[in-house]
Motif scaffolding. Sequence first.
Motif: not given
Length: 491
Positions: A231-233, A241-243, A245-264
Amino acid sequence: MNFLLPRKSLPDGSKPSVCIIGAGLAGLRCADVLLRSGFKNVTIFEARDRLGGRIHQKSISGKEFDMGANWIHGSNGNPFSVLAQKTKTATILPIETSRFFGTTGSLIPQDVANRHSEALWTIIGSAYKYCKTETDITSDASLYDYIKSNLSTPTYQSLSSTLVLQMAQEWGCYVGGFVEKQSLKYFWLEECLEGENRFVSSTYHSILSHIARLPLAEATIHLSKPVTKIDFDLASPESIKITTGTDTHRFEECVLTAPLGWLKRNASTTIHPPLPEPLTSAISSVGYSRLEKVYLTFATVFWHDPRSPPPTSTPLFTTWLAPEYAPTTNPTRAIVQAVDLSLLPTPDASPTLLFYLPPPISTSLTTHLATLAPSAHHAYLTSFFAPYYRLLPHYNPSNLPISSLATSWQQDPWAGYGSYTNFEAGGNSNLDADIEALRQGVPQHRLWLAGEHTAPFVGLGTATGAYWAGEKVAERIGRVYGVDVIIDEEE
């Protein structure tokens, strides 16, 4: 648009908390650079139960083999060339000649094969130059079209155009797609670094371990922890905000390295609010390949004369062109190519053939294997590849594989049901601009993208590219906080 605006200073000059989603090469390298540069609050979430992502090894018959990358593409200025030396990872430069079997299973004379193969690669080399200088190439023009048109010129009239076009299917074993669909307009995006293409004979294991050392020691790593929501929130723009499962976490920065196929498949349901344009179009437009590999280990290297060692000129590659003799398992007569791992240096040599499979044969194989119990895989693979290995010299019916290993990236949700980025003809998209959009990410919302699909152009679709992409994002995060990151270990 440049979104690398300075962030608000943190209390006491502290560094921000950074979340990295994915512990493949991009994620580990990003964490490595950040940690070395004083960013001590780095957390990695990894969906798998291991590190490495698509860099992974498995063992059969006492030997470890790479399930992902096998090569270092372009040795000049390649950090993996340096890492290979540092970690004592063995690599070899393959012999340029290849052995080819024709459509009926007959071995093509080596001089004939060499002349036609050299012509093919001369045309492919000219295609790189052509697509960089010509401005009126249509988006639906393919590399296959270019090869075919060149074969009609007087230069190649003495050759069999049929044979050259069959050899052109080798391109699918490199990019995990169809040569008929390889974009000619954006063919230059497939170009790698200058220098040698070296086979990693002792696997990527030591290189991966070296890259992971600092993250393992200093980052917080959660394995088997897939991220289910990002969530950009906008109501709280100073964090993301990162979820899980049932846990949520907050960070100043998030780097998403999921493969392109996952993004699609997942970006639209996982990331909220939806990603902006042109990023969503870029995710849709850039291609994702379907290369698979199979290792077959035999009791002996029956295909070499047992009375003498193989000569140094023995081809590393064997290719079966448009085979007519496997109608049940290969009805489209897709090309099949194998690397002879018995020619690797000691102690890495093994009586093993490594098969590279492009689509559609890669898709049909992995789809069928998914319906079988794991205990049935070896028998099926033995039968599936019998039409090919039984054509090798000195074969007799007792020369059956004793063990086997197959990738299944097209069945793997965390790999995005595929292998790596490629560039297909068709559509109206500007693929180079699409890569730029992927590389940009959405830093204004504290979300950065990294992976082989966001690499510098000469690294797209490669392990080196993933490594560079993680490094570049770490540099950009450092920049918005006024930090000069440390790239080299000696610094």
